[in-house]
Design a protein around this motif. Sequence first.
Motif, PDB file in Angstrom:
ATOM      1  N   ILE B  27      -7.498  -8.600  -2.795  1.00  0.00           N
ATOM      2  CA  ILE B  27      -8.824  -8.753  -2.385  1.00  0.00           C
ATOM      3  C   ILE B  27      -9.168  -8.541  -0.914  1.00  0.00           C
ATOM      4  N   GLU B  28      -8.332  -9.361  -0.308  1.00  0.00           N
ATOM      5  CA  GLU B  28      -8.349  -9.469   1.217  1.00  0.00           C
ATOM      6  C   GLU B  28      -8.076  -8.165   1.754  1.00  0.00           C
ATOM      7  N   PHE B  29      -6.759  -7.487   1.172  1.00  0.00           N
ATOM      8  CA  PHE B  29      -6.471  -6.020   1.668  1.00  0.00           C
ATOM      9  C   PHE B  29      -7.554  -5.001   1.335  1.00  0.00           C
ATOM     10  N   PHE B  30      -8.266  -5.099   0.375  1.00  0.00           N
ATOM     11  CA  PHE B  30      -9.223  -4.402  -0.086  1.00  0.00           C
ATOM     12  C   PHE B  30     -10.501  -4.481   0.989  1.00  0.00           C
ATOM     13  N   ARG B  31     -10.961  -5.593   1.265  1.00  0.00           N
ATOM     14  CA  ARG B  31     -12.073  -6.045   2.190  1.00  0.00           C
ATOM     15  C   ARG B  31     -11.718  -5.404   3.529  1.00  0.00           C
ATOM     16  N   LYS B  32     -10.499  -5.626   4.056  1.00  0.00           N
ATOM     17  CA  LYS B  32     -10.126  -5.175   5.146  1.00  0.00           C
ATOM     18  C   LYS B  32      -9.947  -3.480   5.440  1.00  0.00           C
ATOM     19  N   GLN B  33      -9.648  -2.791   4.325  1.00  0.00           N
ATOM     20  CA  GLN B  33      -9.816  -1.267   4.209  1.00  0.00           C
ATOM     21  C   GLN B  33     -11.257  -0.929   4.249  1.00  0.00           C
ATOM     22  N   VAL B  34     -12.079  -1.832   3.737  1.00  0.00           N
ATOM     23  CA  VAL B  34     -13.719  -1.332   3.933  1.00  0.00           C
ATOM     24  C   VAL B  34     -14.199  -1.474   5.188  1.00  0.00           C
ATOM     25  N   ALA B  35     -13.681  -2.729   5.845  1.00  0.00           N
ATOM     26  CA  ALA B  35     -13.926  -3.029   7.266  1.00  0.00           C
ATOM     27  C   ALA B  35     -13.304  -2.068   8.097  1.00  0.00           C
TER      28      ALA B  35
END
Lengths: 284, 284
Positions: B27-35
Motif C-alpha cells: 500500500i505504501e509502494f502504491f501510494r508512492k507511485q501515485v505521488a
Amino acid sequence: MKCRKCGGSAALELRRHNAAFCSPHFIEFFRKQVAEAIHKHRMFTPDEPILVAVSGGKDSLGLWDVLIEEGYRTAGLYLDLGIFDYSQESKAKCEAFAAARGQKLCIERVAGAVGAPIPEVQRVTRRPTCSACGLSKRYLLNRAALEHGYAVVATGHNLDDEAATLFNSVLHWQTEALPRQSPALPSTHPKLARRVKPLYRLSELETAAYAFLRRIDYIVEECPFAKGATSLAHKEVLNRLEEVSPGAKHNFLFGFLDICAFCKLADQVKRRTRPSSAAPGMVE
Amino acid sequence: MKCRKCGGSAALELRRHNAAFCSPHFIEFFRKQVAEAIHKHRMFTPDEPILVAVSGGKDSLGLWDVLIEEGYRTAGLYLDLGIFDYSQESKAKCEAFAAARGQKLCIERVAGAVGAPIPEVQRVTRRPTCSACGLSKRYLLNRAALEHGYAVVATGHNLDDEAATLFNSVLHWQTEALPRQSPALPSTHPKLARRVKPLYRLSELETAAYAFLRRIDYIVEECPFAKGATSLAHKEVLNRLEEVSPGAKHNFLFGFLDICAFCKLADQVKRRTRPSSAAPGMVE
C-alpha cells in the motif's frame, strides 16, 4: 469457396485480401506479389545476376523457385552454420533443389570464416545465439556476393518476419533501427552488396502454401536455437492480432512502409534543395 | 517470498520491479507511485480541488481512495451511461464509497445530455459503441468540471490502459494520436479542464491488489459492450508479452514517454529560441 479468378474450387483462402484461389491461380497471385515487390522497390533488373541466400526452408527455396521460373539469372548461397543435424539436413535440401533445377549453389562454412561453428560461437561468446549467428550471416553473405561478383543478395524474409522485426523495434522504441527496416537496402559502400526481400508482401502461411503446391522439398524444423526466441513470441502475438482482425500484420508493416516512403520523399527533396545537408542515419 | 521493506511474509510479488511486499508496504509502494506520478508531471498542487471521474471499478475508486488518504480536496463525478444493470450497480458502488468517506459525489446522466442512454446511442448512430461512449464521457467530464469549478479532472487509467492505447496507435501508425498520449494533458482552451492520470505507473494487477487490500467494494464486471473490443485483445497480447519478458508493458510505455519527454524538451527550446514558430499539432 470459389477461386476469385476462375470460379473453380478454391484451395486457399486469404482473409486479409478477402479472396480465395485455386492452386494455379494462387501460384500466379504469389508470383505477381513477388513481381510487384521487385518492381516497386526497383530490387534488380531482368538481366542482373542475383545471389539468393538459401537456408533450406520454405521461404528461401520458394523465393529461388519464383526467380528461376521468372527467368532471372540466379545462384544460391548456402551458409553452413554447423548446427548439428539441422545444418546437414538443410544443406542436403538446398543441394537437391539446385541439382534438380540445374542451378549453381555456393556453399560457405561459418566455421571456416569465424573459426568455429555456431554452437561453439555461442559457448565462447556472451552474445545471444541468434545475434551472433545473424551477424555472421550478414557478414558472410556480403563477402560471398563480393567474391562471386554479385551486386545484389536476395533473402527469403516474409511479411511475418518483417512485421516481427518492426514489432520488436517498436516495443523497445529502437527508433534508430527503423530506417534500416526496408524491403530493399541500397549499397552504402563499394564493398557492400544491395540486400532485397522480394517476399515481404507474402505471409508465412502463403510461402508455406506456395512451397507445398510447388512440391518443394524443404526442411520443416526450426533451428534448434530458435526455441524460446522473443522473435517467435512476437510472431505468435502478431498471429493472435491477425486472428482478431485479419490484415493486422499487413497493415502494421505497410502502414510503417508508407510513412517511411513519405520520409524518404521528404529527405530526397531536402537533399535536392540543400545538397550539402544529408540527414544523418537516413538510408538513401 | 519476503517483503523488500520489512523482511516479513510477502503478500504480492511484482516481477517487473523484481520485488515483493507485505500488505502495508505494498500500500505504501502504491501510494508512492501515485505521488511520484503527481510530482513528476506536476498534475496538481496540494490545495487544488480535484474532480475524480469514477466508474465504480477498482481503478477509479482506488485512485479516489489514495487521493483522500493523501489529504487532497476531492469530489467524485459519476457519469450514468444508462447501460442497464451495469450502470445501476456501478452507480451504487460509487454512492456507497462516497457516503462511507463523507465525500461529495456529482452524478451526470448521459441520457440527459446526449438525448438517450448509450445502448440507444449505439442503435441510432453508426459509431462503434466504445467510440461514441468515450466521446460522450470526455465531453461530459469536461462540462461537469467547468460547471462545478474544477480546473483538473483525474481519471483512473492505469499502465495497462495506457500501454494498450499506445499499442493501438502504433499498430495503426496513428502518429497524430501520440502527442495526446500523456499522463497529464494540459488545458488547451479556457473552457477545457486539465486531464491527469495518476495511476499510469501502476499495472492493472496492482490496482486490483490495492482495491482488494483496502477492502474497496467495486464492480468486478466489465461493461457489457466491451466484449470483443480490440482494446481487450490488445491487453491480452500485452499480457502475453509481459509473461515472456516481465516489464515489457512498462518498458513499452515508459520508453515512449521518455522519447516524448525529449521531444517536448526540444520543442520547448525551439519555442524559446524562435517564439513565433510553434510546432503544429504539439501539445504544450
